[in-house]
Scaffold this motif. Structure first.
Motif, PDB file in Angstrom:
ATOM      1  N   SER A 158       0.827  -1.206   0.000  1.00 27.13           N
ATOM      2  CA  SER A 158       0.000   0.000   0.000  1.00 27.13           C
ATOM      3  C   SER A 158       0.862   1.257   0.000  1.00 27.13           C
ATOM      4  O   SER A 158       0.612   2.204  -0.751  1.00 27.13           O
TER       5      SER A 158
ATOM      6  N   LYS B 190     -11.843  -1.924   9.034  1.00 27.61           N
ATOM      7  CA  LYS B 190     -11.370  -0.536   9.164  1.00 27.61           C
ATOM      8  C   LYS B 190     -10.238  -0.262   8.185  1.00 27.61           C
ATOM      9  O   LYS B 190     -10.467   0.256   7.105  1.00 27.61           O
ATOM     10  N   SER B 191      -9.007  -0.633   8.563  1.00 22.70           N
ATOM     11  CA  SER B 191      -7.854  -0.222   7.769  1.00 22.70           C
ATOM     12  C   SER B 191      -6.896  -1.347   7.404  1.00 22.70           C
ATOM     13  O   SER B 191      -6.047  -1.174   6.526  1.00 22.70           O
TER      14      SER B 191
ATOM     15  N   ASN C  39      -8.122  -3.869   3.104  1.00 18.85           N
ATOM     16  CA  ASN C  39      -8.208  -2.406   3.022  1.00 18.85           C
ATOM     17  C   ASN C  39      -6.916  -1.799   2.496  1.00 18.85           C
ATOM     18  O   ASN C  39      -6.928  -0.725   1.899  1.00 18.85           O
TER      19      ASN C  39
ATOM     20  N   ALA D 123      -7.276  -1.562  -1.200  1.00 20.46           N
ATOM     21  CA  ALA D 123      -8.478  -0.875  -1.690  1.00 20.46           C
ATOM     22  C   ALA D 123      -8.164   0.549  -2.134  1.00 20.46           C
ATOM     23  O   ALA D 123      -8.696   1.528  -1.608  1.00 20.46           O
ATOM     24  N   HIS D 124      -7.282   0.660  -3.128  1.00 18.36           N
ATOM     25  CA  HIS D 124      -6.948   1.942  -3.733  1.00 18.36           C
ATOM     26  C   HIS D 124      -7.229   1.846  -5.229  1.00 18.36           C
ATOM     27  O   HIS D 124      -6.826   0.873  -5.881  1.00 18.36           O
ATOM     28  N   LYS D 125      -7.902   2.820  -5.751  1.00 18.88           N
ATOM     29  CA  LYS D 125      -8.191   2.837  -7.184  1.00 18.88           C
ATOM     30  C   LYS D 125      -6.891   2.815  -7.967  1.00 18.88           C
ATOM     31  O   LYS D 125      -6.020   3.656  -7.772  1.00 18.88           O
TER      32      LYS D 125
ATOM     33  N   SER E  98     -13.496  -5.624   4.565  1.00 18.98           N
ATOM     34  CA  SER E  98     -12.937  -4.450   3.893  1.00 18.98           C
ATOM     35  C   SER E  98     -14.048  -3.601   3.280  1.00 18.98           C
ATOM     36  O   SER E  98     -14.386  -3.748   2.103  1.00 18.98           O
TER      37      SER E  98
ATOM     38  N   ARG F 159     -13.915  -0.617   2.292  1.00 17.62           N
ATOM     39  CA  ARG F 159     -13.407   0.188   1.174  1.00 17.62           C
ATOM     40  C   ARG F 159     -13.385  -0.622  -0.122  1.00 17.62           C
ATOM     41  O   ARG F 159     -13.681  -0.097  -1.194  1.00 17.62           O
TER      42      ARG F 159
ATOM     43  N   GLU G  84     -16.861  -0.859  -1.467  1.00 14.03           N
ATOM     44  CA  GLU G  84     -17.267   0.373  -2.160  1.00 14.03           C
ATOM     45  C   GLU G  84     -16.714   0.413  -3.576  1.00 14.03           C
ATOM     46  O   GLU G  84     -17.412   0.829  -4.512  1.00 14.03           O
ATOM     47  N   LEU G  85     -15.458  -0.018  -3.755  1.00 15.82           N
ATOM     48  CA  LEU G  85     -14.879  -0.060  -5.103  1.00 15.82           C
ATOM     49  C   LEU G  85     -15.668  -1.002  -5.999  1.00 15.82           C
ATOM     50  O   LEU G  85     -15.886  -0.720  -7.181  1.00 15.82           O
TER      51      LEU G  85
END
Length: 509
Positions: free
Chosen positions: A42, A66-67, A71, A74-76, A90, A92, A95-96
């Motif tokens: 990450s 949480k993180s 997670n 979970a970055h675009k 996760s 996040r 959501e993706l």
């Protein structure tokens, strides 16, 4: 030349190329999670934009909601495609998937673990009955969870006159695993871990695909000091070892030898759960047990049955199992679902799922999100959000009896339990007994074909699955069938002339 596979997390992450297919190991609550390496991935992506467009696959849910865990991925742009058995750890990543920023797929946890083994053996894939009639069946969604997902990962085949699902093999470029100890040759011991899960199978899949295996451990040891019986992943298939001296057994537990199976200790006494809706459901479900039954618990209200067993000192009356590969002991719940103290045995995850797939379970206590008139159950996609079944499908489809445990409805229900009766002051805003489930995670018709028993236990009523549909068989004391049950459902169950009353003792502290 002397081998030395120890390196920093940053150096190990530099080995991961853009577009790689990466297999991840871990379970919820930090179980077997190589957190140090996850954080390094990450961090590097956020600093440099690499590695990017990864295709990530994981059998179990990984994270803390949480993180941690998934997670970190979970970055675009960091991930392009995710195949996960369970997603709720996760938010996040969920959501993706919801926003179609990634290709999202769900496959049963057991099938993912067993597929690693097939990939490692250079076989074309996993052929199994698990998933027939559900959302992973290509006649339904084929495991695709959003519009961005286009790949056909599962195919329906007929072998010897039997319908099966073919979970197709694919090359694995990188596997990231975790252990307790490692030597410079890369031999990995899991002696102080809470489970074995799919560590070896996933490592084998990468190695025999021509990929790399990165292992995180807590402690480095000298060559030739690890007993051969302790090495669960041989150095021959490990490429890099990262030492994290701060590695913990879970996010909250540093180290407990009764959880790793090294020692047995006194089983902590579980407090009797305070009388409430969840306790009532667990008590009624507990009545389905028989001595010497081989049983499994899902996360959620089903865990309440495990608490009852522990609080009543009944641990030795049944063979308790969890999909992570553990037998016996005192099962932990909540964030630590998947952990057990003083277990009697720990085997690899793929082998545990072989046992489940072959019908080894007598009773499974599982949760439910929705259920419809055909007995189809949904736990994998709720309100448009990817949830994933984890081991639910492998377990529910093959257990001789499944007890689905859950509240009758949800969101805002006001229920009082007094004087051995239940009073629904206000029903929940969200119905769970619906006309048609959003997604089929458990096929009622498939269960009937196999002559398996299924029942639904709620605080108000008990239903059983029959060839004619769901039958209302028991009603809680104080419940008005029309007002509290039928008017709060989207379909009409079959009702015998005189439904049996649930035992009033269930509703007394």
């Amino acid at each position: 030349m002397t081998r030395n596979k120890f390196m920093s997390a940053e150096s190990a992450v530099d080995m991961i190329r853009n577009g790689s297919t990466v297999a991840l190991i871990g379970g919820g609550g930090g179980l077997m999670e190589p957190t140090h390496v996850f954080r390094a991935i990450s961090r590097k992506f956020q600093e440099t934009g690499s590695p990017r467009n990864l295709n990530v696959i994981h059998a179990l849910g990984i994270g803390d909601k949480k993180s941690e865990g998934m997670n970190h991925f979970a970055h675009k742009g960091l991930v392009k495609k995710v195949v996960g058995g369970h997603w709720v750890w996760s938010p996040r990543m969920q959501e993706l998937a919801r926003d179609n920023e990634i290709e999202a797929y769900v496959l049963p946890s057991g099938c993912v673990m067993q597929l690693y083994r097939e990939i490692g053996g250079k076989r074309p894939g996993l052929f199994t009955h698990v998933g027939l009639g559900t959302f992973v069946d290509p006649r339904h969604q084929g495991g695709r969870m959003n519009d961005a997902a286009k790949d056909e990962m599962v195919e329906l085949v007929n072998i010897g006159g039997q319908e099966l699902l073919w979970y197709k093999s694919f090359p694995v470029d990188v596997t990231i695993i975790r252990g307790s100890f490692a030597d410079a040759d890369g031999n990995i011991s899991l002696d102080q871990e809470a489970a074995n899960i799919d560590v070896y199978a996933a490592a084998l899949a990468a190695h025999n695909s021509g990929g790399i295996v990165i292992a995180q451990v807590r402690t480095a040891v000298d060559r030739n000091t690890l007993p051969a019986r302790s090495v669960r992943v041989p150095g021959a298939i490990v490429d890099a070892v990262v030492v994290d001296p701060e590695q913990r057994m879970s996010y909250e537990i540093g180290y407990d030898p009764t959880i790793s199976g090294e020692y047995r200790g006194p089983t902590p006494t579980e407090a009797v759960e305070e009388l409430g809706v969840r306790a009532v459901i667990a008590r009624r479900a507990h009545l389905e047990l028989t001595d010497n039954a081989v049983i499994n618990f899902g996360v959620g209200i089903g865990e309440g049955v495990a608490k009852i067993i522990a609080s009543r000192g009944e641990v030795d009356r049944y063979y308790q199992t969890i999909e992570h590969g553990t037998y016996g002991g005192s099962l932990l719940v909540g964030l630590h679902f998947g952990f057990a103290r003083s277990a009697s045995a720990m085997i690899d995850g793929p082998s545990q799922f072989d046992f489940y797939s072959g019908g080894g379970l007598d009773v499974a206590f599982l949760g439910f999100g929705e259920i419809d008139a055909e007995g189809d159950v949904n736990v994998s996609k709720l309100g448009g959000l990817t949830v994933g079944p984890g081991g639910f499908m492998d377990i529910a489809q093959n257990a001789r009896k499944v007890v689905f445990c859950g509240t009758f409805d949800t969101k805002g229900a006001d229920i009082a339990i007094e004087n051995g009766e239940i009073n629904v002051r206000r029903p929940g805003q969200v119905r769970k007994l619906v006309r048609k489930v959003e997604q089929i995670t458990y096929s009622g018709s498939q269960a009937l074909k196999l002559s398996h028993e299924a029942l639904l236990v709620t605080e108000r009523a008990v239903f059983r699955l029959t060839d004619q549909g769901l039958v209302l068989t028991e009603v809680a004391p104080g419940i008005d069938i029309r007002r509290d049950i039928l008017d709060q459902m989207d379909f009409a169950p079959l009702i015998p002339s005189t439904p049996v009353s649930m035992d009033p003792a269930l509703f007394v502290q």
